[in-house]
Structure formats: C-alpha cells, structure tokens
Design an enzyme around this catalytic site. Structure first.
Site, PDB file in Angstrom:
ATOM      1  CE1 TYR A 318      18.064  -4.459 -41.350  1.00 41.84           C
ATOM      2  CE2 TYR A 318      15.821  -3.738 -40.565  1.00 41.84           C
ATOM      3  CZ  TYR A 318      17.012  -3.475 -41.156  1.00 41.84           C
ATOM      4  OH  TYR A 318      17.228  -2.321 -41.554  1.00 41.84           O
ATOM      5  CB  CYS A 344       4.716 -12.263 -56.205  1.00 39.50           C
ATOM      6  SG  CYS A 344       3.116 -11.880 -56.622  1.00 39.50           S
TER       7      CYS A 344
HETATM    8  N1  LLP Z   1      22.858   8.039 -35.740  1.00 48.15           N
HETATM    9  C1  LLP Z   1      23.152   7.367 -36.752  1.00 48.15           C
HETATM   10  C2  LLP Z   1      24.601   7.877 -37.297  1.00 48.15           C
HETATM   11  C3  LLP Z   1      22.875   6.399 -37.399  1.00 48.15           C
HETATM   12  O1  LLP Z   1      23.179   5.660 -38.286  1.00 48.15           O
HETATM   13  C4  LLP Z   1      21.337   5.701 -36.674  1.00 48.15           C
HETATM   14  C5  LLP Z   1      20.889   4.701 -37.458  1.00 48.15           C
HETATM   15  C6  LLP Z   1      21.071   6.490 -35.444  1.00 48.15           C
HETATM   16  C7  LLP Z   1      21.835   7.588 -34.947  1.00 48.15           C
HETATM   17  C8  LLP Z   1      19.745   6.107 -35.155  1.00 48.15           C
HETATM   18  O2  LLP Z   1      19.719   4.717 -34.301  1.00 48.15           O
HETATM   19  P1  LLP Z   1      18.771   4.476 -33.283  1.00 48.15           P
HETATM   20  O3  LLP Z   1      18.513   5.182 -32.278  1.00 48.15           O
HETATM   21  O4  LLP Z   1      17.183   4.395 -34.149  1.00 48.15           O
HETATM   22  O5  LLP Z   1      19.048   2.918 -33.304  1.00 48.15           O
HETATM   23  N2  LLP Z   1      16.658   0.142 -40.335  1.00 48.15           N
HETATM   24  C9  LLP Z   1      16.967  -0.603 -39.161  1.00 48.15           C
HETATM   25  C10 LLP Z   1      17.641   0.319 -38.366  1.00 48.15           C
HETATM   26  C11 LLP Z   1      19.028   1.122 -39.024  1.00 48.15           C
HETATM   27  C12 LLP Z   1      19.489   1.944 -38.235  1.00 48.15           C
HETATM   28  C13 LLP Z   1      20.468   2.838 -38.904  1.00 48.15           C
HETATM   29  N3  LLP Z   1      21.101   4.070 -38.401  1.00 48.15           N
HETATM   30  C14 LLP Z   1      16.207  -1.357 -38.547  1.00 48.15           C
HETATM   31  O6  LLP Z   1      14.871  -1.372 -38.937  1.00 48.15           O
HETATM   32  O7  LLP Z   1      16.233  -2.131 -37.326  1.00 48.15           O
END
Ligand code: LLP
Length: 416
Positions: A318, A344
C-alpha cells in the site's frame, strides 16, 4: 508521536519497562513486540463512552490474531469479528466467548457456517442473497435458526487507500443499499434465519469521521424504514475503520466519535456494535529488526535489515508509511537511507529515504506495526516468520516462537 509505550529511556528505546536490546538478545530478530498496556489503553479509549449502554465491541481479529492478543481482549470483555472458521477456532483457543462472535466476509463455506452455528455465535453478517440462502439451508439442516444482519453497502467514499476502501458501489462487499429492504423481507420469511441487526463497514484507516457518520445516517434511515415494515432491527453494527497515527495523521478521537454516534441514534432502541481492528492494536506493536549492511550506491544509501516484505507487507503493498527509529543513540552522522530487506524483489522495502544515524549491527524499530503486520506475513524466500513477544510491565513473554526452516517444508513430499 503517540508511541507512549515504546519510548526512549536514557536514550534506549523500551517496550514498557523492557529495553528493546534485551528482547533482541533473548529472542533474536526480526521480532514483533506488543505492549499489553497499549492494547489495554486502546480498548478503554474505544469503549469508554459505551459504558452503561447495550453495546458489544467485536475486535476485528484479522488485524492481529495472536492468541495472547486475543486473550488480552477477551479478558477485557471483547467480542470478536471473524472472517473464517480458522479465526473462530482461534477465538476458542484464546478463551474468547463464541457467543460474542460475529462472522463477516463475502465467501463463507458450508462447513464454516456449520461450525459457527455449532458454537452459537452472536450473528452472521450476510453479504449476498446466495449467502442468505446458504445460511438458511445449513441452519435448517442442523435444526437451528441463524441470527443474521445484512452488511449493507452505504455507497459512501471512505477517502482512504483504494485497496482498503470497501463502501462504494463498485466494491465486492455488502449488499446494495437499494436492495436492502427486499432482502430483509425475504430473510424475515425464512425459517432458518432470524433478523437481528444491520451492519456496514466502509473501509480502513479512516482519518475523517465524516464518511462514517454519513454511513450511519444511511443505516438509520434503513432501520427506520424496516421498523415501519414490521421488521425490527435490534442491533446496529458500524464496522471498523477508525484510523491511527502512523506519522502525520490526526485520526479521529474514538470518544468524540462515539458521542456523536450516540447523539444521532437518539431515542432509537438499538444495541450498538463495532468491529475495530487497527485502532485497538496498530500502535500497540512494533517490528524490531537488525541492520545487516549499510550499502552505498551512487544514487542512494541502503540500510539492509533482517526484516523484509514477507514480515511486514504494508509498505510494499500500500506504500504505507511506518516510522523507523534507531533503538540506541549513535555517534555517527545521520544519513538518508532506503530501509530494505533481503527478499529478491525491488518492491521489498520497509521505508524510503529515512534519516537515520546508524551503524551495521544496530537495531531499528519499525513503529505502528501491531495491525496487519504479522498476520499478513509469509514464508516467501523460505524465510521463517518472525517471533512475537508481548511485554507486560518489566516482563517480556514469548507469545509465538520463531519458526524453524524445517517446519516450513514439513508438510511437503517428493515423488516416489
Ligand atoms: N470489519 C470488516 C468487515 C473488515 O473488513 C475490516 C477490515 C474490519 C472490520 C476492521 O477494520 P479496521 O478497524 O482495522 O480498519 N490490510 C490492510 C487493512 C485491511 C482491512 C480489511 N478489513 C492494511 O494493512 O491497511
């Protein structure tokens, strides 16, 4: 910066009362380090305004599913937002309460639905008509009734990175706003499901509450319309998404956000639910890594460290920014470095163009790595995944041992 539980003392960066250098010598590097006090404080900040209300905060464990992290939240009374049968199994292994679990995700398998029904989870967040039909059929087959809510897509722009934005019409998530009432009518007529709530989640790392509040208004309009149709909605789940500070951001204050939600809900009798992930764990974790080489090329300096994109994918995937801090003061002049790993790939970097006063062999702390760090790690390049340590006061606990190389191919076979 708000890295309160990761601060220098006498120039040496600590996790709570433990010098990071001590953790490196006891457990090696790269290692993820979590602060129990930081997790606990984030939980209280998120939940403070909900005290005395009918509310359930379900930690979105995809952000960090280490059993010690889950258990810390379970002891604080958390529920869990899961997206797989595997995550449910982890909740149970960590002493979490499956009856406080909500099951999100666009592609739930039959066996996962059955497992969740078996454990009497709190609610299924249903994302399509075929999923509704499947949940209904599986529940009927088991002689049960599945509590459901629809994840409704409010069609608002979260204004965040496109890969982590989920609330627009073109995203794969949720049911279309205009279809919601028809689907609720359908669900209300099905014997294997019971309408419990409504849910939305518009994206992650939101630094402005306006889109969240816009989504809230759209959900409340649906709640009112459904109530008028004789389909009462018992809970409103507003998902996750509240951002954190990685460097210059000013994320919303959870307390002010909660107060505003409560004000807008007014006299409606709704149980309030949330699915925070990053907000509870992001700033409660760091990745500790050691400098292998300092490499000078005509265009750039590189600090080659022992953590890589397989350990922390966010910068590569990202272009995410994580602060990088030298663990001990150094008497050398600061220079600008790209901090890169040994994998790599040119896309393997942890940070670009960072001013650091470091020598080879010294330690660096990659900050705000508690969310979507270890969980997104891989074994690319046959690199064992990092160890994980949780610090509680003056004690570092190894909460996941480093993988061995032999474990990585233990399941593989060559042909006879
Ligand atoms: N609820 C649902 C249905 C979700 O899909 C997600 C995150 C959350 C809650 C929690 O969201 P948060 O509070 O953490 O923003 N890998 C990415 C973030 C992917 C988020 C996916 N869904 C990153 O490293 O920024």
């Amino acid at each position: 910066m708000n890295f309160d539980f990761f601060e220098p003392r006498d120039g040496q960066l600590h996790a709570e009362d433990v010098p990071l250098a001590r953790i490196a010598s006891e457990f090696g590097t790269p290692t993820y380090i979590y602060s129990k006090a930081a997790l606990t404080r984030a939980w209280y900040e998120f939940t403070a305004e909900l005290a005395g209300r009918d509310a359930l905060v379900c930690y979105a464990m995809k952000a960090n599913s280490n059993l010690a992290v889950l258990n810390t939240f379970a002891r604080l009374g958390a529920g869990f937002d899961i997206v797989s049968g595997g995550e449910l199994t982890r909740v149970i292994a960590a002493d979490g309460d499956p009856r406080k679990v909500i099951f999100s995700g666009v592609g739930k398998r039959v066996d996962e639905i059955a497992l969740a029904l078996h454990h009497d989870i709190h609610c299924f967040n249903v994302e399509s008509l075929p999923e509704l039909e499947r949940v209904n059929a599986v529940a009927q087959g088991l002689g049960k009734q599945a509590p459901i809510s629809f994840r409704v897509n409010p069609d608002v722009d979260a204004g965040t990175h496109p890969y982590i934005s989920t609330g627009l019409k073109e995203n794969k998530f949720g049911i279309e706003y205009g279809m919601a009432i028809a689907l609720y009518r359908k669900a209300a007529s099905m014997p294997g499901v019971r309408v419990a709530g409504i849910d939305c989640h518009i994206g992650s790392q939101l630094t402005d509450v306006a889109p969240l509040l816009q989504a809230l208004e759209r959900m409340l309009a649906l709640v009112d319309a459904l109530g008028a149709e004789g389909i009462p909605i018992h809970h409103l789940d507003l998902g996750g998404g509240l951002g954190i500070r990685y460097s210059g951001e000013t994320p919303p204050d959870p307390r002010a956000y909660m107060r505003e939600i409560i004000r807008r809900i007014g006299s409606r009798r709704l149980k309030l639910m949330f699915e925070p992930g990053r907000n509870l764990v992001g700033n409660a974790g760091i990745l500790l890594t050691r400098v292998e080489h300092l490499k000078t090329a005509s265009a750039k300096n590189f600090a080659v460290v022992d953590a890589a994109m397989n350990d922390l994918l966010r910068p590569s995937l990202y272009s995410a920014h994580h602060e990088i801090i030298a663990v001990s003061p150094s008497d050398v002049m600061p220079q600008r470095y790209d901090v890169v790993g040994p994998v790599c790939e040119s896309g393997d970097f942890i940070g670009k163009d960072r001013a650091l006063a470091i020598r080879e062999g010294e330690l660096l702390a990659v900050m705000s790595a508690g969310a979507y760090g270890m969980v997104m790690s891989s074994n690319y390049n046959t690199r064992p995944r990092a160890a994980e340590v949780m610090v509680d006061g003056a004690t570092p606990y190894l909460v996941r041992r480093r993988e061995s190389v032999a474990e990585l191919f233990a399941g593989e076979r060559i042909l006879p």
